[in-house]
Each structure stands twice: as structure tokens, then as C-alpha cells.
Design a protein around this motif. Sequence first.
Motif, PDB file in Angstrom:
ATOM      1  N   THR A   1       6.403  46.721 -59.189  1.00 11.87           N
ATOM      2  CA  THR A   1       5.340  45.733 -59.026  1.00 11.87           C
ATOM      3  C   THR A   1       5.426  45.204 -57.608  1.00 11.87           C
ATOM      4  OG1 THR A   1       5.418  45.155 -61.338  1.00 11.87           O
ATOM      5  CG2 THR A   1       4.445  43.530 -59.854  1.00 11.87           C
TER       6      THR A   1
ATOM      7  N   THR B   1      -5.286  40.845 -68.022  1.00 13.56           N
ATOM      8  CA  THR B   1      -4.748  39.768 -68.843  1.00 13.56           C
ATOM      9  C   THR B   1      -4.558  40.203 -70.285  1.00 13.56           C
ATOM     10  OG1 THR B   1      -6.994  38.957 -69.081  1.00 13.56           O
ATOM     11  CG2 THR B   1      -5.608  37.853 -67.467  1.00 13.56           C
TER      12      THR B   1
ATOM     13  N   SER C   1       4.018  42.826 -54.797  1.00 13.07           N
ATOM     14  CA  SER C   1       3.135  41.684 -54.572  1.00 13.07           C
ATOM     15  C   SER C   1       2.232  41.973 -53.376  1.00 13.07           C
ATOM     16  CB  SER C   1       3.943  40.423 -54.307  1.00 13.07           C
ATOM     17  OG  SER C   1       4.527  40.512 -53.026  1.00 13.07           O
TER      18      SER C   1
ATOM     19  N   ASP D   1      -4.545  33.105 -55.930  1.00 17.50           N
ATOM     20  CA  ASP D   1      -4.082  33.391 -57.280  1.00 17.50           C
ATOM     21  C   ASP D   1      -5.104  34.297 -57.972  1.00 17.50           C
ATOM     22  OD1 ASP D   1      -6.161  31.771 -57.815  1.00 17.50           O
ATOM     23  OD2 ASP D   1      -4.994  30.154 -58.704  1.00 17.50           O
TER      24      ASP D   1
ATOM     25  N   LYS E   1      -2.303  40.062 -62.223  1.00 16.82           N
ATOM     26  CA  LYS E   1      -1.734  38.729 -62.094  1.00 16.82           C
ATOM     27  C   LYS E   1      -0.219  38.897 -62.021  1.00 16.82           C
ATOM     28  CE  LYS E   1      -1.938  34.295 -64.490  1.00 16.82           C
ATOM     29  NZ  LYS E   1      -2.740  33.485 -63.579  1.00 16.82           N
ATOM     30  N   HIS E   2       0.385  38.228 -61.059  1.00 12.19           N
ATOM     31  CA  HIS E   2       1.821  38.338 -60.931  1.00 12.19           C
ATOM     32  C   HIS E   2       2.351  36.989 -60.481  1.00 12.19           C
ATOM     33  CE1 HIS E   2       5.788  39.842 -60.074  1.00 12.19           C
ATOM     34  NE2 HIS E   2       5.697  39.468 -58.804  1.00 12.19           N
ATOM     35  N   GLU E   3       3.074  36.333 -61.409  1.00 13.17           N
ATOM     36  CA  GLU E   3       3.528  34.975 -61.133  1.00 13.17           C
ATOM     37  C   GLU E   3       2.354  34.184 -60.602  1.00 13.17           C
ATOM     38  OE1 GLU E   3       6.938  35.790 -58.715  1.00 13.17           O
ATOM     39  OE2 GLU E   3       7.989  36.678 -60.420  1.00 13.17           O
ATOM     40  N   SER E   4       2.538  33.521 -59.474  1.00 15.19           N
ATOM     41  CA  SER E   4       1.419  32.722 -58.995  1.00 15.19           C
ATOM     42  C   SER E   4       0.509  33.532 -58.068  1.00 15.19           C
ATOM     43  CB  SER E   4       1.937  31.493 -58.260  1.00 15.19           C
ATOM     44  OG  SER E   4       2.631  31.920 -57.104  1.00 15.19           O
ATOM     45  N   THR E   5       0.860  34.811 -57.887  1.00 15.62           N
ATOM     46  CA  THR E   5       0.031  35.569 -56.952  1.00 15.62           C
ATOM     47  C   THR E   5      -0.492  36.852 -57.604  1.00 15.62           C
ATOM     48  OG1 THR E   5       1.754  36.961 -55.986  1.00 15.62           O
ATOM     49  CG2 THR E   5       1.509  34.744 -55.067  1.00 15.62           C
TER      50      THR E   5
END
Lengths: 478, 585
Positions: free
Chosen positions: B124, A170, B126, B88, B105-109
Motif C-alpha cells: 500500500t 469503502t 501512500s 483525504d 482510503k488509507h488512514e487519513s490520506t
Amino acid sequence: MAAVQVQLPLPVLPEGWSAEKDFKAIGTLSPATQRNIEPVGPHFLAHARRKRHRRTFSEDDRIQAQENVKKVEDDDAGEISEPEDQMMLQRDAKDWKVFYKIFAKLSPRPNLILRLFFPTVLLLTNHSQGQDHYAVLGLSRHRYRATESQIKTAHRKKVLRHHPDKRAATGSSEDDSFFKCIQKATEVLLDPIKRRQFDSVDENADVEPPSKKEAQKKGWFKCWGPVFESEGRFSKDQPVPRLGGNESTKEDVERFYNFWYNFDSWRSFEYQDEDVPDDNENRDQKRHIEKKNNNARKKKKTEDTARLRSLVDECLAGDERIKKFKQQERAGKNKRRGEKEEAEKKLKEDKIKAQAEAERLKKEAEEAAKAEKAEGKKAKEAAKNAAKKNKRVLKSSVKDVNYLLPEGEAAAGPKRVDEVLNDVDLVMTKIDNEELASLAGKLGGAKGVDAVASVWAEETKRLVGAGKLKDGEVRTLI
Amino acid sequence: MSADESIEAAPAETFAIGISFGNSNSSIAYTSGEGKAEVIANEEGDRQIPSFLSYIEGEEYHGAQAKSQLVRNSKNTVAYFRDYIGKDFDSIDPTPCHASAHAQKHESTIAFSVQDTNSDSPSTLSVSEIATRHIRRLASSASDFLGKKVNAAVLTIPTNFSDEQKEALSESAKNAGIEILQFISEPVAAVLAYDARAEAIISDKIVVVADLGGIRSDVAVVASRGGMYSILSTAHDYETAGTQLDQVLIDHFAKEFIKKHKTDPRQNERSLAKLKLEAEATKKALSLGSSASLSVESLADGVDFSSTINRTRYELLGGKVFSGFIRLIEEAVRKADLDVLDINEVILSGGTSHTPLIARRLTSLFPQTTNILSPSTLASALNPSELPSRGAAIQASLISAYDPSDIAQNTHPALTATPHLSRAIGVLVISDSESRGVFKPLLEAETAVPARRAGLFAVPGGGGDVLVKVCEGQREIKVSKPEPKSKSKPQVNGKAGSEDDGDEDDDEDEEEEEEEEIRETIWKVGTVLAEAAIRATKKGAKVEVTVNVGADLGVTITAREVGGKGGVRGQLLEKGGGGRENGSA
Ligand SMILES: Nc1ncnc2c1ncn2[C@@H]1O[C@H](COP(=O)(O)OP(=O)(O)O)[C@@H](O)[C@H]1O
């Protein structure tokens, strides 16, 4: 499934057992538990086939069916969530260790001092060896009560948040100091031995005994109850008896104090040990520190035992129930004494009463006897008088009929009078008053010489018959 | 199969296998003609295929080859991602991926940044995409082996996988050309793998499935009743698994290395990766032999390292982790409101379950009557690593002819949510020792309804009129102190053996020395449900009693003399009172 074979026999039918068609329905099933069966395997498919009967199920059916199903997975979210403090997050596991160690040497309550010196800091990580493991995991309220699965869940939650890889991901710095705190906390709390050592010195689980004022203000039981609940965590014997309340029985209160005066504690003080160097260079120093630690542990243990003792003393001293029980006992004694006196008094009174009664009875009896006596005299007199009268009747009866001489005869001469009267006298000596009365009665009713003579003759005959007179003894009356 | 369920031939014929998709390893299985499950080896001959993907210069490596890339190419190697599917970023533990491509962290997943092509910038990927690639490789290995394109599968998942996770996984599989016919839970797949063997006898039993894997351990207590399974409790632990045992060996050898060479191989990522791979191999070797060696070329500072360790030492060093497994199993039993005495069978599943010490510890935790199904305690045990995929393959063969909508209907809660008996139902018999009645269960507690069980009961010596008394029964644990001085070994050891942790703490062990109490289960007779008389039984006759509980919880009882005429049949009163018609059978 195949029938099970049972070798043990069924019982013999009891004498007199009977039922219509030899079957008696008696009870009902206990309520069933709603669970999900796993839709797996050939037996389930057979079950599904039977249950479906060609019908299909809708979303509504789904919701309905799932309503009361017993859950087997724990909710991941849940009770354990305490706010985290920014300061705490910056802590390093080693940070407070130094201070803690210093203060631990000076006082049995190192955290108390730490708190004085560093008030803000200690709100965050106020614990032994620099870290409140429970606070780190968000289990401050649970502390020694936290179960192993609660600790695991809490740990997992913290890891999910604070893993350094996540911070890096983050964009924040890859600072893993708080993460290390989490790991350290979990390591300690999931190790039963280390956890006991830590719980032993977990001052944050302590409940301070109240001052007199406090106890007065907040309520004595409210203040002292939690003190012993918290002390109870060190007990080898569980469950620990509770302080109770005003309504507790004497036995319960006695049991409580007995328990606490014989407290068997597992508390120990390794956690406050000075670090022993783990290199092999300085064996002497190592041994020295070990010895020092051992002594310190022993000393602390002794002090703790004494502390608990005086705590129980203090509690006992302020326990109104003890006074109440004493009072009750005293009252009981007084009451008993009163009762005894009462009884004695009553006994005395009873005695006096009984005496009086006896006297009264005696008097009564005497009087009755007297009365009876008097009565007897009168009767006797009356009887005497009656007898006199009857005797006069007897005598005059013969006199009235000219001494039983046949009618027309001249008045009886003195000889005849003597003879007849002698005979009458003789008869009179042979009969009692009753016979006398009866005879007088008969004579009173007899008129004329013949009648009188026959009465006399009859009486004489009776007396002869009864053997009271000899034949010929009384000649004039026959 | 009945006529109404035969389906129109699907456009493309369904060819299904069973897949176990683990965080550490995956496994693929199919059922042979005779319904026997077989595990498929991939091109490299592995039946346990590491769930790893690695990319070098645009080329994809899978399984063991990918795993070995952890040393040289860790950044482009994706590992331990199964649990991330459908989640998430906030809700995942990134720890397992620390030594490979990190979870992001990638979008909501969640995604991994990996150089998977020859281009300069990393892609990237997922987690769904990674899963798709992994499943594609598994399916292709299976297709190659079976000589036929695999297009469907039954896939095993942990009991606590959410609907979102299943959905995401389904989607990933679909993108790999695999239709997921059904998800089944890992522990149940393991039970099915054992129950589906030809020699298996279906019986009523309580089974503990301990699935001890690489980065998590899961325990489930399963009521197995007439071949149907209900999960009574589960327990999960993400800190006690194979990785922690690897760490025990890593630390041990690292210390040895430090002593010799004054440098810690754990400080260097590459050295650590090497040591980790080798430590795992050593650990596996210790499951078979009484000692194992470890050798790493150029472990640190160019120094080669080799050493050996014997099993006893390893067991001592790993004490805490091993205790963790045992405690997890105890926790699950406790959560099911059961006692170790209630457990009929323990199935050891997952790679870590090969460890002999774990089985040994369980042997002393559970009573002698409990079967511990593990390679070191039972010669005929199945390979613990293969149980889920075998179970999945069996389920696949059972349902692959079904229409997808039929399968959906079969897994519908309207079919799965079922009342389970809370008490056992049985018959009172006369025991030889006591004059009082003894309860013999026919239907055990936690049996799903409808259910029917029968028992054959002896009659007293000369026959005659007998009483059939049907009751509820509740099992209780009776604890008694052993006879002083009696030599006989108590039936159960209440505690795990004391070959405890390697912890050097001098805690008092004296309490362990106390005489173990004897614990046994006894039946407490509960509500009397019904009585029936069987008259004039012959000498040596048998009376058959059948208890049938309907889906509506209505109970029918029949009793008859075997070979005799007639018999008695009756029904229990309904809850609200009001008897039902009784009659002669
Ligand atoms: N023979 C063995 N002895 C001991 N541990 C083993 C053995 N085989 C595999 N393992 C360990 O089992 C773990 C993997 O188990 P597995 O069930 O495949 O995991 P997952 O469920 O995470 O995919 C690894 O830690 C591996 O080292």
C-alpha cells in the motif's frame, strides 16, 4: 518603468487660475483594495527588500496582514448542500423515463400524475424523463437560477461522494447507477441547449397559481408574485417586470400586464419527445415519430401560450389594483363633474351677484346724482338769496347815503333816485354773484357817502377796465 | 543583492531547479548562465514527463514508459495523483484513476495498492510516497543532465492548493532529497516565463492565463503592474480538459469500429486503454497537421484498426468541449469584474493549449488589441507545456542564494498583502476631436502600492501657461450599434465564433445574424485630485508629470517642463482632510 509619451496637449491654464506655489490639492483617492501580490519575480524581490527594512515578521503580523485581503478562490464548501435520500441514491437514470413518457402523452403535467401514482418516489426523483437533474445535484432550491459555476461545484461535490471507485474502495457494491444519474444531470445542465429544454418542462420550478381562498388567506400579492417570477424564467426579454404591490403605480401595473400579454417565451417541449430509434433500419417509423414529435411540440407550445394567457387573465381579474384604479378614475370623473357643476353654479351666482352689484352701483349713482342735483338747487337758491340780499345791500347802500349826493344836500329827487338806481342795476347785470358778494362786502363796510362813493367808483372803474362797461355808461357812480 | 542579504555559505550548496508537477505531466527546468530558462529532457528525451509510475516485477518505470503500461499493467500503474496529495479520501475525485491503480482510503490520506516488489502481496503506497518516488526520478533526471546533484527546487502548484497540500508536497519532496524553496502558482509562473525573456518589456497589463491540462483546466486573471503580479480571479473546471478531447476521438473511432466490426472497443478495458493512448497521440498530431491517422494493433477481438480523421471534423466533434474552455475563460474575466476589452494578453499554457482551435476561438472572443500568446497565433510564443517549469526555474535562480528564512519572510503576508488602487490615476489632456478633456492614465487600477509612474505630455501650439489636472479615472464600456451598411469590421466580436458544437439540434441561429454591436472602452473622469500650473512653457515643450503613491497611500505629484527650471510639487490631502505642505520642487 519608462514614462509614457502622450501626444495630446495639456490644456491651457484658465484665466485667473491661481494657487499658492501653483499647486492645488483637491480630492482624495478612492479606497484601495487589499490584495496579495505574488511573491514571484525580480520586481517583487525588490519590493520585498524595500518593505522589509531588515525587520522580520511574526505570526501576528501574518494574521493581521491577511485580515482584509480580497479572496480569489471560491470556498468549496458552501450553500449547495442538500440532504440526500437513500431512495434517490438507488435510482437509475432510466427508471422513470418509461412512466414519464406514458404520462406525458396523457397530460401536459406528467409529473403531477406521476406524483399521484407514486407519491413517495416522486419526492425523490420527480422529474421529466425520470430524473430531476437539479435534485440529483443538490440544487433543488436553485433550479433555473443556478449558475454554471454552481452546477460545476455541485457536480464535483457529488462526484467526490458517489464515484463508484469510492464505493468500491469503502467496501460497498460498485453500483454506479446514481453516479450515472449525476453524470446525466451534469451533462444536461451544463449544455445550454439541453438545459433550456429541461428547464422548459421543469415543473418543480413552477409555482401554481393560488385558488381564491388561498390568495385571500395568504395575501394575493404573496401568492401571485412568485407565480410570475417563475413564469418569467421563460422570457426572452430580461429582466421581467414584477407584479409589485398595492403601492404600485398605474403605469407599473399597466406595464406588467402589457408585458405578460405580449410575452415572448423561449419555452419548448423537445424534452418530452418520444425517442426516435437511432438505427437506420426503420426509416419510415423514424420519420413517423419525428413528425409526431414535431406536432406534439407545436401543440404543447400552443397550449402553453393559451395557458399563460388565461393565467394572466385570472390574475388580472383578481387584481384589486385594477379595480382601485378604475374607482379612482371614476372618482376622478365624478369629482370632475362635481367640479364642473360647482363652477357653473358659481358662475351663475357670480352673474347674479354682479348684476345686483351693478344695480346697486347704478342706484347709488342715481341717488348721488339726485343728491347732487338737490344740493345744486339749494346752493343756487342760497346763491340767489345771497345775490338778492347783496343786490339789496347794493341798492340800500346808495339809498343810505342819499343817492350819493354830497353831504348836506337835500334829499334826492325822483330823477336822481332813478338815475342812480338805473346805474346800480346796470352794474349788477355786469357782475357775477361772486363779484356781487365782494362788492356787497365792501359796501357793507363802507361808512359815509365818500366811502360808499369810492367803492362804487372803484368797481365801475374796474368794470370799465375789464371792458364790461363803456366809459360814461355809468355816470352817477363815478 | 545588498550586503545584508548575502548569507553564510550553507553547509551543502543549494542547487535548485524549477519543477512543474502536473497531474498528467511534469517538467523540469534550470536557468543557464545568462539567466535563460531551459527545459530538461529526461533519459528518454522527453521534456514532458508523464507523472506516472509503474511497477513490473519489482522494477520501477517512470514517465512515458510507465504510461504505456496502462494497457498491460494498469493495476500496478499509478497516474493522476498530484491533486490527491495532502487530501483525504472523501474530498477527492477518483475518476482519473479509474483506468489505473485505484485511489483508496488509507488512514487519513489516500493510497494505491501496487505490486511494487517481487513479493506476492501488493504494497500500500501512500500518495505521499508515490510523490516522493516521482520527484526523486525527476530530480535524478535533472542531476544527470546537469552533472551536479540537484537538492532544491521551486515547484509550481495550482492557485487553489491548500496549506495542507503544500505541506504534504514539501514533505514528499524532502523525502526525495529536494528542499522546496518556494511554491509558486502555475499561472504566475507562466507570466514570469514570458516576462523573463530578454526581449520582454515590462508594462502594465491585464493577463489571462488559461492553463488547459489533462484532467483539469484553470484560468487566472492576473494584473501585471510594473513586473509585479496580483491575481484578480480564478476559475477551475475538472470536466473540461484534454481527457475530454481524448474521449471525443475515442468515441469517434469506436463508432467507426463498431460499424465495421460490430463490437465496441470501449467495453473492454484493455481495448479502451489502447484506444485511449492512440487517440491522445492522434489528438496531438491534429495540433500540427490538418489530418492525422490512428492505428491500433489488435484493438478488439484481435482485429487491427486504422483510420484517419481531419482537423475540421475533430473540431466539430469536440465543439462542446472547446466551448467549455471558452466559457471558463469568460467566467474568470467576469469574476474579476472585467470585460474582454480589458484584457491585454492571453497566455495559453498547458498541453491542451497547443490546440489551434482554442487560440482561434480566443482571437474572436477578445478584441484585436489583445495578444494571444500561443504557438498558432504567435511565432515567438513559448511552448505552452513548458511555461510553468520555466517560470519556476527563473524564480529558483532568483532566490536560490537566499537563506530559507529569508524566503519565508519574503512570502510573508505582511509583504504580500498590499493595497491596490481601485481607480486609475491620470492626467486630463485635450483631444483633437473633442474640445473636452480626455483622461490619460498613468497608474492603472489594481496597481499595488507603493508605485510611481511618469508621463511626458505635449503643450498647446505656442506653449505658454498650461494646466496639469490630475484625476481618478474609471473605464467604462461603451456599446453602440454600428453605422448601417458600414463595411468596416467591428473592433470586437462580442461572441465566440459560431463554428459551434457538432450538436445537431436545430436551434434558431437567426439571432447570431444580428448586426454585432461595437463595444469599446472609454475613460470616465472621476474625482479631481489636484491641479498644478506650469507657466510659460516653450513652444513644442514637454511637461513631465509624475504621480507617486506611497505605501501609506499618500500621493505626491510633481510636474515640470522638461529641460526647464524648477517645477511644481505637491501632495494630496489626507483622507480626513487637512492638507500637507506644498512646495516647489
Ligand atoms: N500538442 C498537443 N496538442 C493537443 N493536446 C496536447 C498536446 N500536447 C499535450 N496535450 C494534452 O495536454 C494534456 C496534458 O497537459 P498538461 O499541461 O501536461 O497537463 P497537467 O497540467 O494535467 O499535467 C493532455 O491531455 C495531452 O493530451
